[in-house]
Motif scaffolding. Structure first.
Motif, short mmCIF file in Angstrom:
data_model
loop_
_atom_site.label_atom_id
_atom_site.label_comp_id
_atom_site.label_asym_id
_atom_site.label_seq_id
_atom_site.Cartn_x
_atom_site.Cartn_y
_atom_site.Cartn_z
N ALA A 89 -5.71 5.28 3.06
CA ALA A 89 -5.18 5.03 1.72
C ALA A 89 -4.00 5.97 1.45
CB ALA A 89 -6.28 5.23 0.68
N TYR A 90 -3.15 5.59 0.53
CA TYR A 90 -1.96 6.39 0.20
C TYR A 90 -2.35 7.78 -0.28
CZ TYR A 90 2.98 6.88 -1.12
OH TYR A 90 4.29 7.27 -1.19
N CYS A 91 -3.44 7.86 -1.03
CA CYS A 91 -3.88 9.16 -1.56
C CYS A 91 -4.40 10.09 -0.47
CB CYS A 91 -4.95 8.96 -2.63
SG CYS A 91 -6.49 8.24 -2.02
N LEU A 92 -4.62 9.53 0.73
CA LEU A 92 -5.08 10.33 1.87
C LEU A 92 -4.00 10.45 2.93
CD1 LEU A 92 -8.68 8.84 2.18
CD2 LEU A 92 -8.03 11.02 1.14
N GLY A 93 -2.75 10.22 2.51
CA GLY A 93 -1.63 10.38 3.43
C GLY A 93 -1.22 9.11 4.12
N LEU A 132 -0.46 11.73 -5.26
CA LEU A 132 -0.07 10.68 -4.33
C LEU A 132 -0.50 9.30 -4.84
CD1 LEU A 132 -0.83 12.24 -0.81
CD2 LEU A 132 1.41 11.80 -1.85
N VAL A 133 -1.66 9.26 -5.49
CA VAL A 133 -2.13 7.99 -6.06
C VAL A 133 -1.11 7.44 -7.05
CG1 VAL A 133 -3.83 6.96 -7.61
CG2 VAL A 133 -4.60 8.41 -5.75
N GLU A 134 -0.68 8.28 -7.97
CA GLU A 134 0.28 7.84 -8.98
C GLU A 134 1.59 7.40 -8.34
OE1 GLU A 134 0.65 11.02 -11.75
OE2 GLU A 134 -1.37 10.75 -12.58
N GLU A 135 2.00 8.13 -7.30
CA GLU A 135 3.23 7.77 -6.60
C GLU A 135 3.09 6.42 -5.90
OE1 GLU A 135 5.21 9.27 -2.47
OE2 GLU A 135 4.89 10.83 -3.97
#
Length: 558
Positions: A328-332, A355-358
């Motif tokens: 996931a994006y929040c995990l890179g 990162l989630v918001e981004e």
């Protein structure tokens, strides 16, 4: 309960659990390296940090190896030779592979009505030197009643091309010619890949001086020793593991819908009054209909790591793709996913919130990148995932209604509510359970150890066993449906107790072959059909069966 390790190789992660004295001692979760499954398995095993590896009594593995090889078309070509006989034109069926029809025919009782034409055999375009023609599957329409033609052709080819790998259709034992042909084809195609995997896994464990036997989980929810299982039987072992995990924690007689939300797919299954529902026709994988006994499960291509991208046709729209691009994006990761939506809404507590918001903002136009729109987007993503799951549950329920086992269950439980409880597990379970419960309008419970539920199911699975005898005393011939064993009947024309003892002998022989201990066996009553000629009974057709249904060896104690 002895000390067991369960390992489930998923498309995204590989999970592992270690059971000791009936309790989970350790769990592990590592990324799956699809090109090196043995290394992934050993990585998961090492992460369990078992202090004394010699105390392990059994290791059970659920693997996607064969499933992925078939779906990704990574199996060598197989020459399919068919004794199709007369009757229905087989080209009316949707064959996903090429085949060659040959002269030679048995009738439905196994009597030869047309001999093969060996001149056809001489002209077959087979050569051991042709790498793409080194695998040959031979299947006759009624070879499950008489395997003579298959064995004759196999002997002919082996004499001329000793290095050919040959598989015979009668060894699958069942009557459906189309499914038997494709099952024989697939099992031969994946055999070398599976054998290499099995050898590498055994070598890796031996290098550590681990003596525990290795079992493989099957599509029907049972396990068999690594060296004894037919490779194709290991397809869909992941969904089967989800159902078994549920059996370790639901009430023994309850009925449940099982929803396992992984990173790549979501698996759905059904338990009726404590018994997993088996598909009556066999598993279907890709374009292949098979005879593989399978639990009635379904996998849909949506999971916690499914890629979410914006829909160019709608500024506020988005699409959930049926694939993943890593974490996931929040995990890179590279793209936003439902996991990011869960993190933004506070449904899970891991992952970088910035990162989630981004990642979610990248799905919106610049003027929409506000908390309100981000909240709406995240909520919409979760709702879309839930929509997919509910649609699949409804579709599978409609299919269940046509399953013979479901109809029998309805007759035996006329007053039982048809509204089942729902058990949710998998890596995405915590973020979806609440929303799923609201939409299903049923009781939804989060499973124990949801992030490693499939490994839990694999660890506690017990063997499955089926032995179905078909006997024609007039023809003096018997066969075993599951193994394709055929032989001469030397008993009486009208047996009774005699055939019961004969079936018991077959059961013990088969169990010894598979190195399994029989328990909780179910016996079907024998069916006796008289064969009458000139007003006299000249023999009988007899059917009898013994089963050990899918189940688990214990319940989870947290």
């Amino acid at each position: 309960m002895n000390n067991r390790v369960g390992i489930d190789v998923g498309g995204t992660y590989t999970d592992a659990v270690f059971f000791k004295n009936g309790r989970i001692q350790h769990t592990a979760k590592v990324p799956t390296e699809s090109e090196n499954l043995v290394e992934t398995l050993m990585n998961a095993f090492d992460t369990l940090n078992i202090s004394d590896e010699q105390e392990i009594n059994q290791i059970t593995v659920s693997t996607t190896l064969v499933t992925n090889a078939i779906l990704q078309n990574r199996i060598p070509p197989v020459e399919l030779l068919l004794f199709s006989g007369h009757g229905m034109k087989i080209d009316a069926l949707p064959w996903p592979v090429n085949y060659t029809e040959l002269t030679g025919e048995m009738d439905f009782r196994g009597r030869e009505i047309e001999a093969p034409n060996q001149q056809e055999w001489e002209s077959l375009p087979l050569s051991a030197a042709q790498a793409n023609r080194s695998h040959v599957a031979i299947v006759g329409k009624f070879s499950h009643r008489n395997s003579l033609h298959e064995e004759q052709l196999a002997g002919f080819l082996k004499e001329r091309h000793p290095s050919l790998r040959i598989a015979l259709g009668h060894e699958w034992g069942q009557a459906n010619f189309y499914r038997r042909s494709l099952t024989t084809y697939l099992n031969l195609g994946v055999s070398e890949l599976y054998q290499q995997f099995a050898q590498n896994l055994q070598n890796a464990l031996r290098a550590r001086k681990i003596q525990a036997p290795i079992f493989i989980l099957k599509a029907d929810g049972g396990n068999l020793p690594l060296a004894k299982i037919r490779p194709i039987d290991s397809i869909y072992s992941g969904p089967a593991a989800s159902v078994l995990a549920a059996l370790t924690q639901i009430e023994p007689d309850s009925s449940s819908i099982i929803v396992d939300i992984g990173g790549t797919t979501t698996d759905i299954g059904l338990i009726l009054s404590g018994v997993p529902l088996l598909s009556s026709k066999g598993a279907k994988i890709g374009g292949f209909s098979t005879l593989v006994r399978s639990l009635a499960v379904r996998s849909i291509p949506v999971g916690g790591d499914s890629v979410v991208r914006s829909n160019d046709q709608n500024d506020r729209g988005f699409i959930i793709e049926p694939y993943r691009l890593g974490a996931a994006y929040c995990l890179g990761g590279k793209a936003p996913t439902p996991t990011d939506a869960m993190r933004y809404l506070g449904l899970i507590d891991y992952g970088n919130l910035q990162l989630v918001e981004e990642g979610l903002a990248n799905l919106l136009s610049p003027e929409q990148r506000t908390p309100q729109f981000l909240q709406e987007l995240a909520t919409g993503i979760i709702d879309r995932v839930v929509d997919r799951i509910i649609e699949a549950v409804g579709s599978l329920k409609r299919e269940w209604e046509d399953e013979p086992a479901y109809k029998v269950w309805q007759v035996l439980h006329p007053h039982e509510s048809k509204e089942f409880n729902t058990l949710v597990s998998g890596g995405g379970a915590r973020g979806i359970a609440t929303a799923l419960g609201k939409r299903l309008k049923t009781s939804v419970r989060l499973g124990a150890f949801p992030e490693v539920s499939n490994a839990l199911g694999a660890a506690l699975a017990r063997p499955t066993f089926d032995c179905t005898l078909h006997l024609d005393t007039y023809m003096k011939h018997y066969r075993v449906e599951e193994t394709g064993e055929q032989g001469k009947w030397t008993g009486s024309l009208r047996p009774h107790r005699e055939v019961e003892g004969f079936l018991e002998t077959l059961v013990q022989k088969q169990a010894a072959h598979y190195d399994i201990q029989l328990q909780d066996m179910e016996k079907e009553p024998f069916d006796f059909f008289p064969i009458v000629q000139n007003y006299q009974t000249v023999g009988q057709i007899v059917r009898g069966a013994v089963h050990m249904r899918p189940g688990v060896i214990g319940r989870v104690r947290e």
